[in-house]
Write an enzyme that holds these catalytic residues in place. Sequence first.
Site, PDB file in Angstrom:
ATOM      1  N   THR A  14      63.837  11.138  18.880  1.00 50.27           N
ATOM      2  CA  THR A  14      64.578  10.030  18.270  1.00 50.27           C
ATOM      3  C   THR A  14      63.734   9.214  17.308  1.00 50.27           C
ATOM      4  OG1 THR A  14      65.972   9.870  20.247  1.00 50.27           O
ATOM      5  CG2 THR A  14      65.942   7.965  18.796  1.00 50.27           C
ATOM      6  N   THR A 167      56.635   8.483  34.662  1.00 50.14           N
ATOM      7  CA  THR A 167      57.958   9.065  34.884  1.00 50.14           C
ATOM      8  C   THR A 167      58.957   8.285  34.048  1.00 50.14           C
ATOM      9  OG1 THR A 167      57.449   9.711  37.172  1.00 50.14           O
ATOM     10  CG2 THR A 167      59.768   9.498  36.602  1.00 50.14           C
ATOM     11  N   CYS A 280      60.137  10.335  46.133  1.00 50.55           N
ATOM     12  CA  CYS A 280      60.062   8.911  45.798  1.00 50.55           C
ATOM     13  C   CYS A 280      59.230   8.702  44.536  1.00 50.55           C
ATOM     14  CB  CYS A 280      59.428   8.125  46.948  1.00 50.55           C
ATOM     15  SG  CYS A 280      60.331   8.259  48.504  1.00 50.55           S
TER      16      CYS A 280
END
Length: 342
Positions: A14, A167, A280
């Site tokens: 982008t 992440t 997690c």
Amino acid sequence: MTQPRILLIYTGGTIGMIKDFETGALRAFNFDKLLERISELIHLDCFIETVAFDTPIDSSDMNPQNWIKIAEIIEENYAQFDGFVVLHGSDTMSYSSSALSFMLENLAKPVIFTGSQLPIGDLRTDAKENLITSIQLASLRDADGNPEIQEVGLYFEYKLYRANRTTKINAEHFEAFASLNYPPLAESGVHLKIFKENLWRATPGKPFKVHKQIDNNIALIKLFPGITKASLEGFLASNTIKAIILETYGAGNAPTAPWFLEFLSEIKQKGIFLVNVTQCSGGKVIMGQYETSVALKNLEIVSGKDITTEAAIAKLMYLLGRKMDMSTFKIVFETQIRGEMS
């Protein structure tokens, strides 16, 4: 002191798009005219050169061959430039930047990945700030004239993170990335604040080396309540899979059903590496802490500790490319080699 030389590598994404106001469609930006589009770059105290993939790659189409291409560009230009900024789509940026962190051994210069949530030509874009600050970070030098940052980083929305600790957590907010198990390397505000105590340093005196042997014959199994034996039988039938990442619950816990433990045992007997990584976002694998992970510990499954899934995948591909036996693999994977785990 001479001006730092920064190489800007555009892969796609982008950040490199502008809107065609006649059609409303997004098209790739011509990076040869970068200074025309972002005039603020003239005020940076550095020399900037650009190189772009012949065909921009959407981050959803990124693959190990593209990682090798990025690594080769850095390798070919390593002696001529003081730092590198890689423009990349955000969806798989954590995967690519993690992979580069392993592929670039004894890195003594900054390689900063960045991107944006809105195109560079959008009125509200985050692209300009991300790009300008990434270049500034790649230009920083310490009191001795050496690069301040000497690792692969990921910069997004005012924070620089160690790339292999990141992440993507949000598809809509500008604050798209998080590093829940390791603090930021730098923060951008009125001033750039570098947290020197968090920076990674390679072993002094060792030469820079680029590893291009990447083996992507791996699989990912995300555990879920109700997972069945039938859904996993294909992994046993495969003759190409060399390693499997188990995304387990909590601190590395998994079902204790006999069929599941038998499945894991059969996988190990086939010589397939098994790595335990928690689902997690924060926290770590501690096999044996709960009864539901004792069997995994007894099977000597590799512990991913607090590594991210993205970094675990990248590290697996890197280590498989180095071709090592089961016992050596377990020792190396469980050892921090690029700051990817605690």
